[in-house]
Design an enzyme around this catalytic site. Structure first.
Site, PDB file in Angstrom:
ATOM      1  N   ASN A   1       0.871  -1.164   0.000  1.00 42.60           N
ATOM      2  CA  ASN A   1       0.000   0.000   0.000  1.00 42.60           C
ATOM      3  C   ASN A   1       0.915   1.224   0.000  1.00 42.60           C
ATOM      4  O   ASN A   1       1.538   1.546   1.009  1.00 42.60           O
ATOM      5  CB  ASN A   1      -0.913   0.011   1.239  1.00 42.60           C
TER       6      ASN A   1
ATOM      7  N   TYR B   1      -7.815  -3.752  -2.060  1.00 43.65           N
ATOM      8  CA  TYR B   1      -7.790  -2.683  -1.059  1.00 43.65           C
ATOM      9  C   TYR B   1      -9.182  -2.628  -0.448  1.00 43.65           C
ATOM     10  O   TYR B   1     -10.106  -2.023  -0.990  1.00 43.65           O
ATOM     11  CB  TYR B   1      -7.404  -1.359  -1.714  1.00 43.65           C
TER      12      TYR B   1
ATOM     13  N   ASP C   1       2.967   4.956   4.811  1.00 43.49           N
ATOM     14  CA  ASP C   1       2.630   4.577   6.176  1.00 43.49           C
ATOM     15  C   ASP C   1       2.486   3.059   6.311  1.00 43.49           C
ATOM     16  O   ASP C   1       2.344   2.542   7.417  1.00 43.49           O
ATOM     17  CB  ASP C   1       1.371   5.296   6.666  1.00 43.49           C
ATOM     18  N   HIS C   2       2.534   2.349   5.195  1.00 41.63           N
ATOM     19  CA  HIS C   2       2.615   0.884   5.182  1.00 41.63           C
ATOM     20  C   HIS C   2       3.999   0.476   4.697  1.00 41.63           C
ATOM     21  O   HIS C   2       4.703   1.258   4.058  1.00 41.63           O
ATOM     22  CB  HIS C   2       1.584   0.284   4.216  1.00 41.63           C
TER      23      HIS C   2
END
Length: 540
Positions: A286, A393, A530-531
């Site tokens: 992601n 997702y 952030d992943h």
């Protein structure tokens, strides 16, 4: 990225008895100095006398310095001998105060944060690994599974509220057109540059690299500083930096259970598959905004591809519009000539998934085939000889859990039924951001997030009922049943620094494929989103 731990032979604080002697000596010297200064204002003292007195004081100071060195040397030996005696003696560890535990942890290079239970657990784990000739912080280099960390952007993002914009700054990840990509129209303005500037240890290193997307801007206009991390680092290769901190190697959990250990890809990944064994390597990430990641100087997809040598890369939350896809596909590295992209049409610059492959698939499908679910670009499915691969997702339940009902009553059952239909012809692999931390081991603070999107009882039950109970296997948890490994850390509270994360990204496979999984792994050292990326190596 490799971390060289503080040497095992580091010093504890100077013992109180020896410290007292040193302090008295220092006070004595200061007193002598003040007397000399005081007397010089009222009494005429010959320069010869002053010189002799200064020499004596200098000799005394040198003596004190020697004393300090001697004490430090003795205490180094004492601290080494002291920690050796703690091995196998858990009662002594439990009896130590928090301050004593923190002092000891600092002396061996371990982070000294947390409550007493966390400190004791970390020390026990360290001593156990030390006994086996390893360290939980400093370990052997494994080129097949380790990448120098790339520093994330200092942008704020909500906890998976799907509003921040980061992306995939692949230095060179070529994805040319294959059959079946969704329609594209106008091209967007391509960001990027051929020169980047990294500030490392208070000095700027300018490195030349070919970014994912070309730019018409003057290189000097796009120079910007990239933080080298809290602990600094040094440049190593193009677009990569070595960070002196690996927070994921220390157990971070508010309610750890007996036997849990932190995930460390350096020590927990198996040896590579033998050259004569047919296998396939899949990765998923992601990227939280592909174009933003492409602008990030500190990331090199070429080196990621060279290090991991993946066959297929699945992306989620690309946040692309259809007009951007063709432009991006023409500027990616050689070798990955098959790519398939789907974008949100109901909300532009939102969601979006893709599959990039150097193996041409047999077929491609976008979405679930259900109009109510397919306007946000959340699924791409490709068919290979041995299995179907889905890059997904899953919708976030959102702020106030406004989409929770849709998520668990409509989306999850529809996806599950779709996978079971595919499974009638061949096994299925689902990968991506599934927006659910399934068990308490999968989230740093379970008690504090009972009603947070991604950890509600409804979402966790839906994950169990629609996927695991229907014959699909969580490959990471199967391989690492008692291991704490996260794939998402929020920007807002600096989650990566303390490893306060969530495991939201998965490779879920049909039971018939579970015994063919060679490795299901996490790459927590790769920043930029952030992943972090996850991987699956499958023996065919």
């Amino acid at each position: 990225m490799p971390v060289n731990c503080a040497s095992f032979y580091t010093t504890f604080a100077v013992p109180q008895r020896k410290l007292t002697v040193v302090v008295l000596n220092i006070l004595k010297v200061r007193g002598m100095g003040s007397e000399r200064l005081g007397s010089s204002s009222s009494i005429s003292v010959s320069s010869t006398f002053r010189q002799k007195k200064d020499k004596k004081e200098l000799g005394l100071m040198e003596s004190i310095d020697d004393s300090r060195k001697s004490i430090a040397k003795e205490d180094t030996v004492e601290s080494h001998e002291g920690i050796q005696t703690l091995r196998g003696d858990s009662n002594r560890l439990e009896a130590m105060t928090v301050q004593e535990l923190r002092t000891m942890m600092r002396s061996v290079g371990l982070p000294a944060k947390g409550i007493k239970r966390d400190l004791v657990s970390a020390l026990k784990h360290f001593l156990a690994n030390k006994k086996d000739g390893q360290s939980s912080v400093a370990v052997e280099e494994d080129s097949s599974s380790v990448m120098e960390p790339i520093h994330p952007r200092n942008t704020q993002s909500k906890r998976k509220a799907e509003s921040s914009s980061t992306g995939n700054n692949s230095e060179n990840l070529n994805i040319s057109e294959a059959s079946g990509a969704q329609p594209k129209k106008n091209r967007g303005t391509p960001p990027g540059s051929e020169i980047t500037s990294l500030e490392i240890n208070s000095r700027t290193v300018v490195t030349k690299q070919k970014l994912l997307v070309k730019t018409d801007k003057n290189p000097s206009q796009v120079k910007r500083k990239v933080s080298s991390g809290k602990d600094g680092g040094t440049a190593k290769g193009v677009g990569l930096a070595v960070n002196s901190n690996e927070p994921w190697t220390v157990l971070a959990h508010k309610k750890p259970q007996h036997g849990w250990v932190p995930y460390n890809p350096r020590t927990m990944r198996p040896p590579p598959v033998a050259d004569d064994t047919k296998s396939m390597k899949l990765m998923s990430w992601n990227v939280n905004g592909l174009r933003a990641l492409m602008k990030l100087e500190g990331f090199s997809a070429l080196q990621l591809a060279q290090r991991e040598n993946f066959d297929v890369l699945c992306l989620q939350e690309t946040k692309l519009q259809e007009k951007d896809v063709e432009d991006i596909k023409q500027r990616l590295i050689d070798g990955y000539d098959n790519s398939f992209w789907t974008c949100s049409v109901s909300k532009l610059g939102y969601s979006g998934t893709a599959i990039i492959s150097r193996i041409k698939p047999l077929s491609v499908k976008y979405g679930l085939g259900i109009q109510d679910h397919d306007s946000e670009g959340r699924l791409v499915t490709v068919e290979f000889d041995a299995f179907y691969l889905i890059s997904g997702y899953v919708p976030n339940s959102g702020d106030g859990l406004r989409r929770l009902s849709y998520r668990v009553k409509e989306w999850d059952p529809s996806l599950s039924n779709y996978m079971k239909d595919l499974e009638k012809s061949k096994p299925v692999i689902l990968t991506g951001d599934l927006n659910c931390a399934h068990q308490e081991i999968d989230i740093y603070d379970p008690a504090g997030n009972r009603r947070s999107a991604g950890f509600t009882a409804e979402e966790r039950e839906s994950f169990e009922v629609n996927f695991l109970s229907r014959g699909f296997v969580d490959t990471f948890r199967q391989q690492h049943p008692g291991v704490v490994g996260y794939t998402y850390w929020g920007y807002r509270h600096g989650g990566r620094v303390g490893n306060k994360g969530w495991r939201l990204d998965y490779f879920i496979v049909s039971e018939s494929l579970a015994d063919k999984v060679h490795d299901s792994y996490i790459l927590p050292d790769v920043n930029g989103s952030d992943h972090c990326p996850i991987g699956l190596i499958l023996k065919l």
